[in-house]
Design a protein around this motif. Structure first.
Motif, PDB file in Angstrom:
ATOM      1  N   ALA A 186      30.140  35.311  32.499  1.00 16.21           N
ATOM      2  CA  ALA A 186      31.420  35.197  33.143  1.00 16.21           C
ATOM      3  C   ALA A 186      31.690  36.490  33.836  1.00 16.21           C
ATOM      4  O   ALA A 186      32.345  36.332  34.994  1.00 16.21           O
ATOM      5  N   LEU A 187      31.467  37.637  33.582  1.00 20.91           N
ATOM      6  CA  LEU A 187      31.619  38.893  34.195  1.00 20.91           C
ATOM      7  C   LEU A 187      30.835  38.834  35.444  1.00 20.91           C
ATOM      8  O   LEU A 187      31.483  39.270  36.476  1.00 20.91           O
ATOM      9  N   ALA A 188      29.645  38.489  35.497  1.00 24.11           N
ATOM     10  CA  ALA A 188      28.899  38.300  36.659  1.00 24.11           C
ATOM     11  C   ALA A 188      29.329  37.517  37.444  1.00 24.11           C
ATOM     12  O   ALA A 188      29.138  37.791  38.941  1.00 24.11           O
ATOM     13  N   ALA A 189      29.847  36.243  37.236  1.00 27.79           N
ATOM     14  CA  ALA A 189      30.407  35.243  38.341  1.00 27.79           C
ATOM     15  C   ALA A 189      31.598  35.865  38.674  1.00 27.79           C
ATOM     16  O   ALA A 189      31.759  35.561  40.034  1.00 27.79           O
ATOM     17  N   ALA A 190      32.625  36.340  38.058  1.00 29.04           N
ATOM     18  CA  ALA A 190      33.591  37.024  38.666  1.00 29.04           C
ATOM     19  C   ALA A 190      33.522  38.224  39.512  1.00 29.04           C
ATOM     20  O   ALA A 190      33.985  38.108  40.616  1.00 29.04           O
ATOM     21  N   ARG A 191      32.424  39.067  39.265  1.00 32.41           N
ATOM     22  CA  ARG A 191      31.992  40.019  40.298  1.00 32.41           C
ATOM     23  C   ARG A 191      31.507  39.352  41.456  1.00 32.41           C
ATOM     24  O   ARG A 191      31.541  40.058  42.439  1.00 32.41           O
ATOM     25  N   GLY A 192      30.599  38.288  41.458  1.00 27.35           N
ATOM     26  CA  GLY A 192      29.997  37.650  42.460  1.00 27.35           C
ATOM     27  C   GLY A 192      31.042  37.076  43.290  1.00 27.35           C
ATOM     28  O   GLY A 192      30.949  36.794  44.795  1.00 27.35           O
ATOM     29  N   MET A 193      32.252  36.276  42.794  1.00 29.32           N
ATOM     30  CA  MET A 193      33.142  35.994  43.632  1.00 29.32           C
ATOM     31  C   MET A 193      34.439  37.073  44.331  1.00 29.32           C
ATOM     32  O   MET A 193      34.648  36.791  45.389  1.00 29.32           O
ATOM     33  N   PHE A 194      34.547  38.119  43.420  1.00 25.26           N
ATOM     34  CA  PHE A 194      35.586  38.960  43.697  1.00 25.26           C
ATOM     35  C   PHE A 194      35.114  40.361  44.066  1.00 25.26           C
ATOM     36  O   PHE A 194      36.046  41.335  44.511  1.00 25.26           O
TER      37      PHE A 194
END
Length: 637
Positions: A186-194
């Motif tokens: 989830a952290l990787a996905a959030a950083r990838g988006m924002f």
């Protein structure tokens, strides 16, 4: 959330296990080993088992703030299971079961998810504890303040999959609410988006419900996200259907700062059902106003309405009384669900003990004249008892006539009148005409004021039987309230035959009941001494699927029957105090108080001692349970 090894501080002194939090407090310098060992000795001598963490706090060795500070500084040094056990949210047994299920579960749930799945802890409790444990601020997202520029069609599937909700920008960083801020994926996905993020923690359902409220219209240019107000129609229908299915008595729609809270009242207690995004408030309220024929343009005044649901939908007629109340965050709506019951209960089925039922029939209902008052707070079952009494008195040679607001049960063979001030059918007007109908028994829905009290007494003086209800705490309170209405004491003593006080108490769920030993605190709150309560089969519910994990299922009446004798009448005429009249009643009429009836039901395993303490007034020390059972005619087993 992975488990971590315990700190290795040696605190062993032959006592019970210390626990991870206490060890951390010692390592952090908040507690000394000597203080811990003294607390263990105190713990070992307590009559009621207590957690060591509670003992060190009660001894004044450490404060809740200091515990919180230590946990935040050492958030990776303690296991989440140990944290929940030591803080009292779950038991050791529940932790063992969850860990065992976690090992064999194919979904590979984390421990916290497994605890929520098994209903050992609520999602909200777990999230708030994790916020404390992990050091991430807890947030309840407000849909009206979201930065819609962060919500794009490309992002939506990833957000839903990883349980992420972007809240807004702070310079170069984006604040995101997450169900699990330590989930690497989830952290990787959030950083990838924002890019750079500031993670906060929130309930998974907040994220799910808010994301589910939005859709992406197909328009040229930059996609926009909009709330779908058409969901309100289906949502209201589903909420009401679930309330009826769960046998709730009320549904509460409560607008709050950042959401609309939906709660059901079941068995007398409010239970959280769901939360709805704040921006649907107007659509939900308007839908309910349309259904209940209220004015949708009026938002500044309180309103009432009524919804009749087609009997074919639920197999029976459902009548909803709707109240719109203007509050700070919007209109709070409460729907009272009235289900038209097919059969009236018998007097023997409402929960009165055997000897009390016998006396109520012979000394109260079979007496041809006089006033019978059924008292208790709102929602205590007075109407059910009133109609059970009517059902008993309903014979071919008896004329029964009622004045009610509204008629809640339609009974064959009696004349029923609904008060309707809009049509000029007022309570005062009805009472003036009721005696001209040549009744034997008059039923007044409620004594509201001095006029209705005097009307009941005058009807009894002219040879009629009057049944009515009253809002008072107990039987003595009913008599005193009549006296405080400036009704002459000689009229009260000469016309009132009986006062019945009642409450509804929850029954322990039969599927998860377990034996329960009364604690010293229970005994003290009941105003007993240790030897008075005896060794009876007390139980409590641990919570299961059948009872929505409340430990209770269904309710039963608890009663206090006062039949006025000469000594009580003399006490009324002498205007004695409430305590003096109560003592006369207990000593001379065989009165069993509400608390005593509740204790008898707890001793028989029907309810719990906690429910008796929570629900029933203990105005003076009760008699022993053996004496109560003998007076009431109840038997154990």
């Amino acid at each position: 959330m992975a488990d971590h090894p315990n700190p290795q501080t040696d605190l062993s002194c032959g006592a019970a296990p210390v626990g991870d939090i206490v060890r951390l407090l010692v390592d952090d310098g908040a507690l000394s080993p000597a203080q811990v060992q003294h607390a263990q000795k105190v713990q070992a001598h307590l009559d009621t088992p207590r957690r060591l963490l509670d003992v060190v706090q009660e001894l004044g060795y450490v404060t809740q703030a200091r515990i919180r500070e230590t946990l935040r500084r050492n958030r990776t040094s303690i296991r989440i299971g140990s944290l929940l056990v030591e803080l009292g949210y779950i038991s050791e047994k529940q932790l063992e079961v969850a860990l065992a299920k976690q090992k064999i579960d194919p979904r590979r749930l984390k421990l916290g998810q497994m605890l929520v799945h098994n209903k050992y802890i609520t999602e909200q409790e777990l999230t708030q504890v994790l916020s404390l444990h992990l050091g991430f601020p807890y947030v309840e997202p407000d849909p009206s303040t979201l930065d819609l520029g962060l919500l794009t069609p490309k992002n939506l599937p990833l957000l839903a999959k990883n349980k992420i909700l972007p809240l807004g920008r702070e310079g170069d960083r984006v604040t995101v609410a997450m169900a699990d801020p330590l989930d690497p994926g989830a952290l990787a996905a959030a950083r990838g988006m924002f890019g750079e993020i500031v993670p906060l923690i929130t309930l998974e359902r907040f994220i799910r419900e808010i994301l589910g409220t939005f859709h992406v219209p197909k328009k040229e240019g930059r996609p926009l996200l909009e709330a779908d107000p058409n969901r309100a129609v289906a949502l209201v229908d589903e909420i009401l259907a679930q309330a009826v299915k769960k046998e709730a008595s009320d549904v509460h729609f409560e607008p709050m700062k950042n959401r609309i809270r939906i709660r059901f009242r079941k068995d007398g207690s409010l239970i959280h059902f769901m939360d709805v995004p704040r921006e649907l408030e107007a659509a939900l309220t308007n839908r309910l106003k349309i259904m209940s024929a209220a004015d949708i343009t009026e938002k500044r005044r309180h309103q009432d309405g009524r919804i009749l649901i087609d009997p074919t939908r639920f197999g029976r007629e459902i009548d909803l009384r709707v109240s719109f109340y203007v509050s700070f965050y919007g209109e709070t709506v409460v729907c009272r669900i009235l289900t038209k019951k097919q059969e009236l209960l018998k007097i023997s089925d409402i929960g009165m003990p055997p000897k009390v039922v016998e006396r109520y029939r012979e000394d109260v209902l079979d007496v041809p004249t006089g006033v019978v008052i059924i008292t208790g707070p709102t929602g205590s079952g007075k109407t059910t008892t009133l109609y059970a009494s009517i059902n008993y008195a309903n014979r071919p040679d008896t004329k029964i006539i009622t004045a009610e607001d509204p008629v809640e049960y339609v009974v064959d063979g009696i004349t029923q009148c609904t008060i309707n001030p809009k049509l000029g059918v007022t309570f005062e007007e009805t009472l003036r005409h009721i005696l001209r109908q040549d009744p034997d028994v008059i039923v007044l829905g409620e004594i509201r004021d001095k006029f209705s009290a005097e009307s009941a007494i005058q009807a009894a003086l002219t040879g009629h039987k009057v049944l009515t209800t009253f809002h008072t705490e107990d039987t003595i309170g009913g008599l005193l309230r009549l006296m405080n209405m400036d009704i002459e004491t000689f009229l009260i003593s000469s016309t009132v035959v009986s006062v019945v006080a009642q409450r509804l108490i929850k029954k322990v769920c039969p599927h998860c009941r377990e034996p329960y030993a009364p604690s010293p605190r229970d005994i003290r709150r009941l105003r007993y001494r240790g030897q008075d309560i005896g060794n009876y089969g007390f139980v409590h519910g641990t919570g299961c699927d059948r009872c929505d994990f409340t430990g209770y299922q269904g309710r039963l009446g608890v009663f206090e029957l006062l039949v006025l004798n000469e000594q009580v009448k003399e006490a009324i005429l002498a205007r004695k105090t409430s305590s003096e009249i109560r003592r006369v009643c207990i000593d001379t009429t065989g009165l069993i108080t509400l608390a005593e009836d509740g204790l008898a039901k707890a001793a028989r395993g029907i309810t719990s001692l906690q429910e008796v303490i929570r629900t029933l007034p203990v105005l003076e020390p009760p008699r022993t349970i053996e004496q109560i059972l003998r007076l009431s005619g109840e038997t154990l087993g």
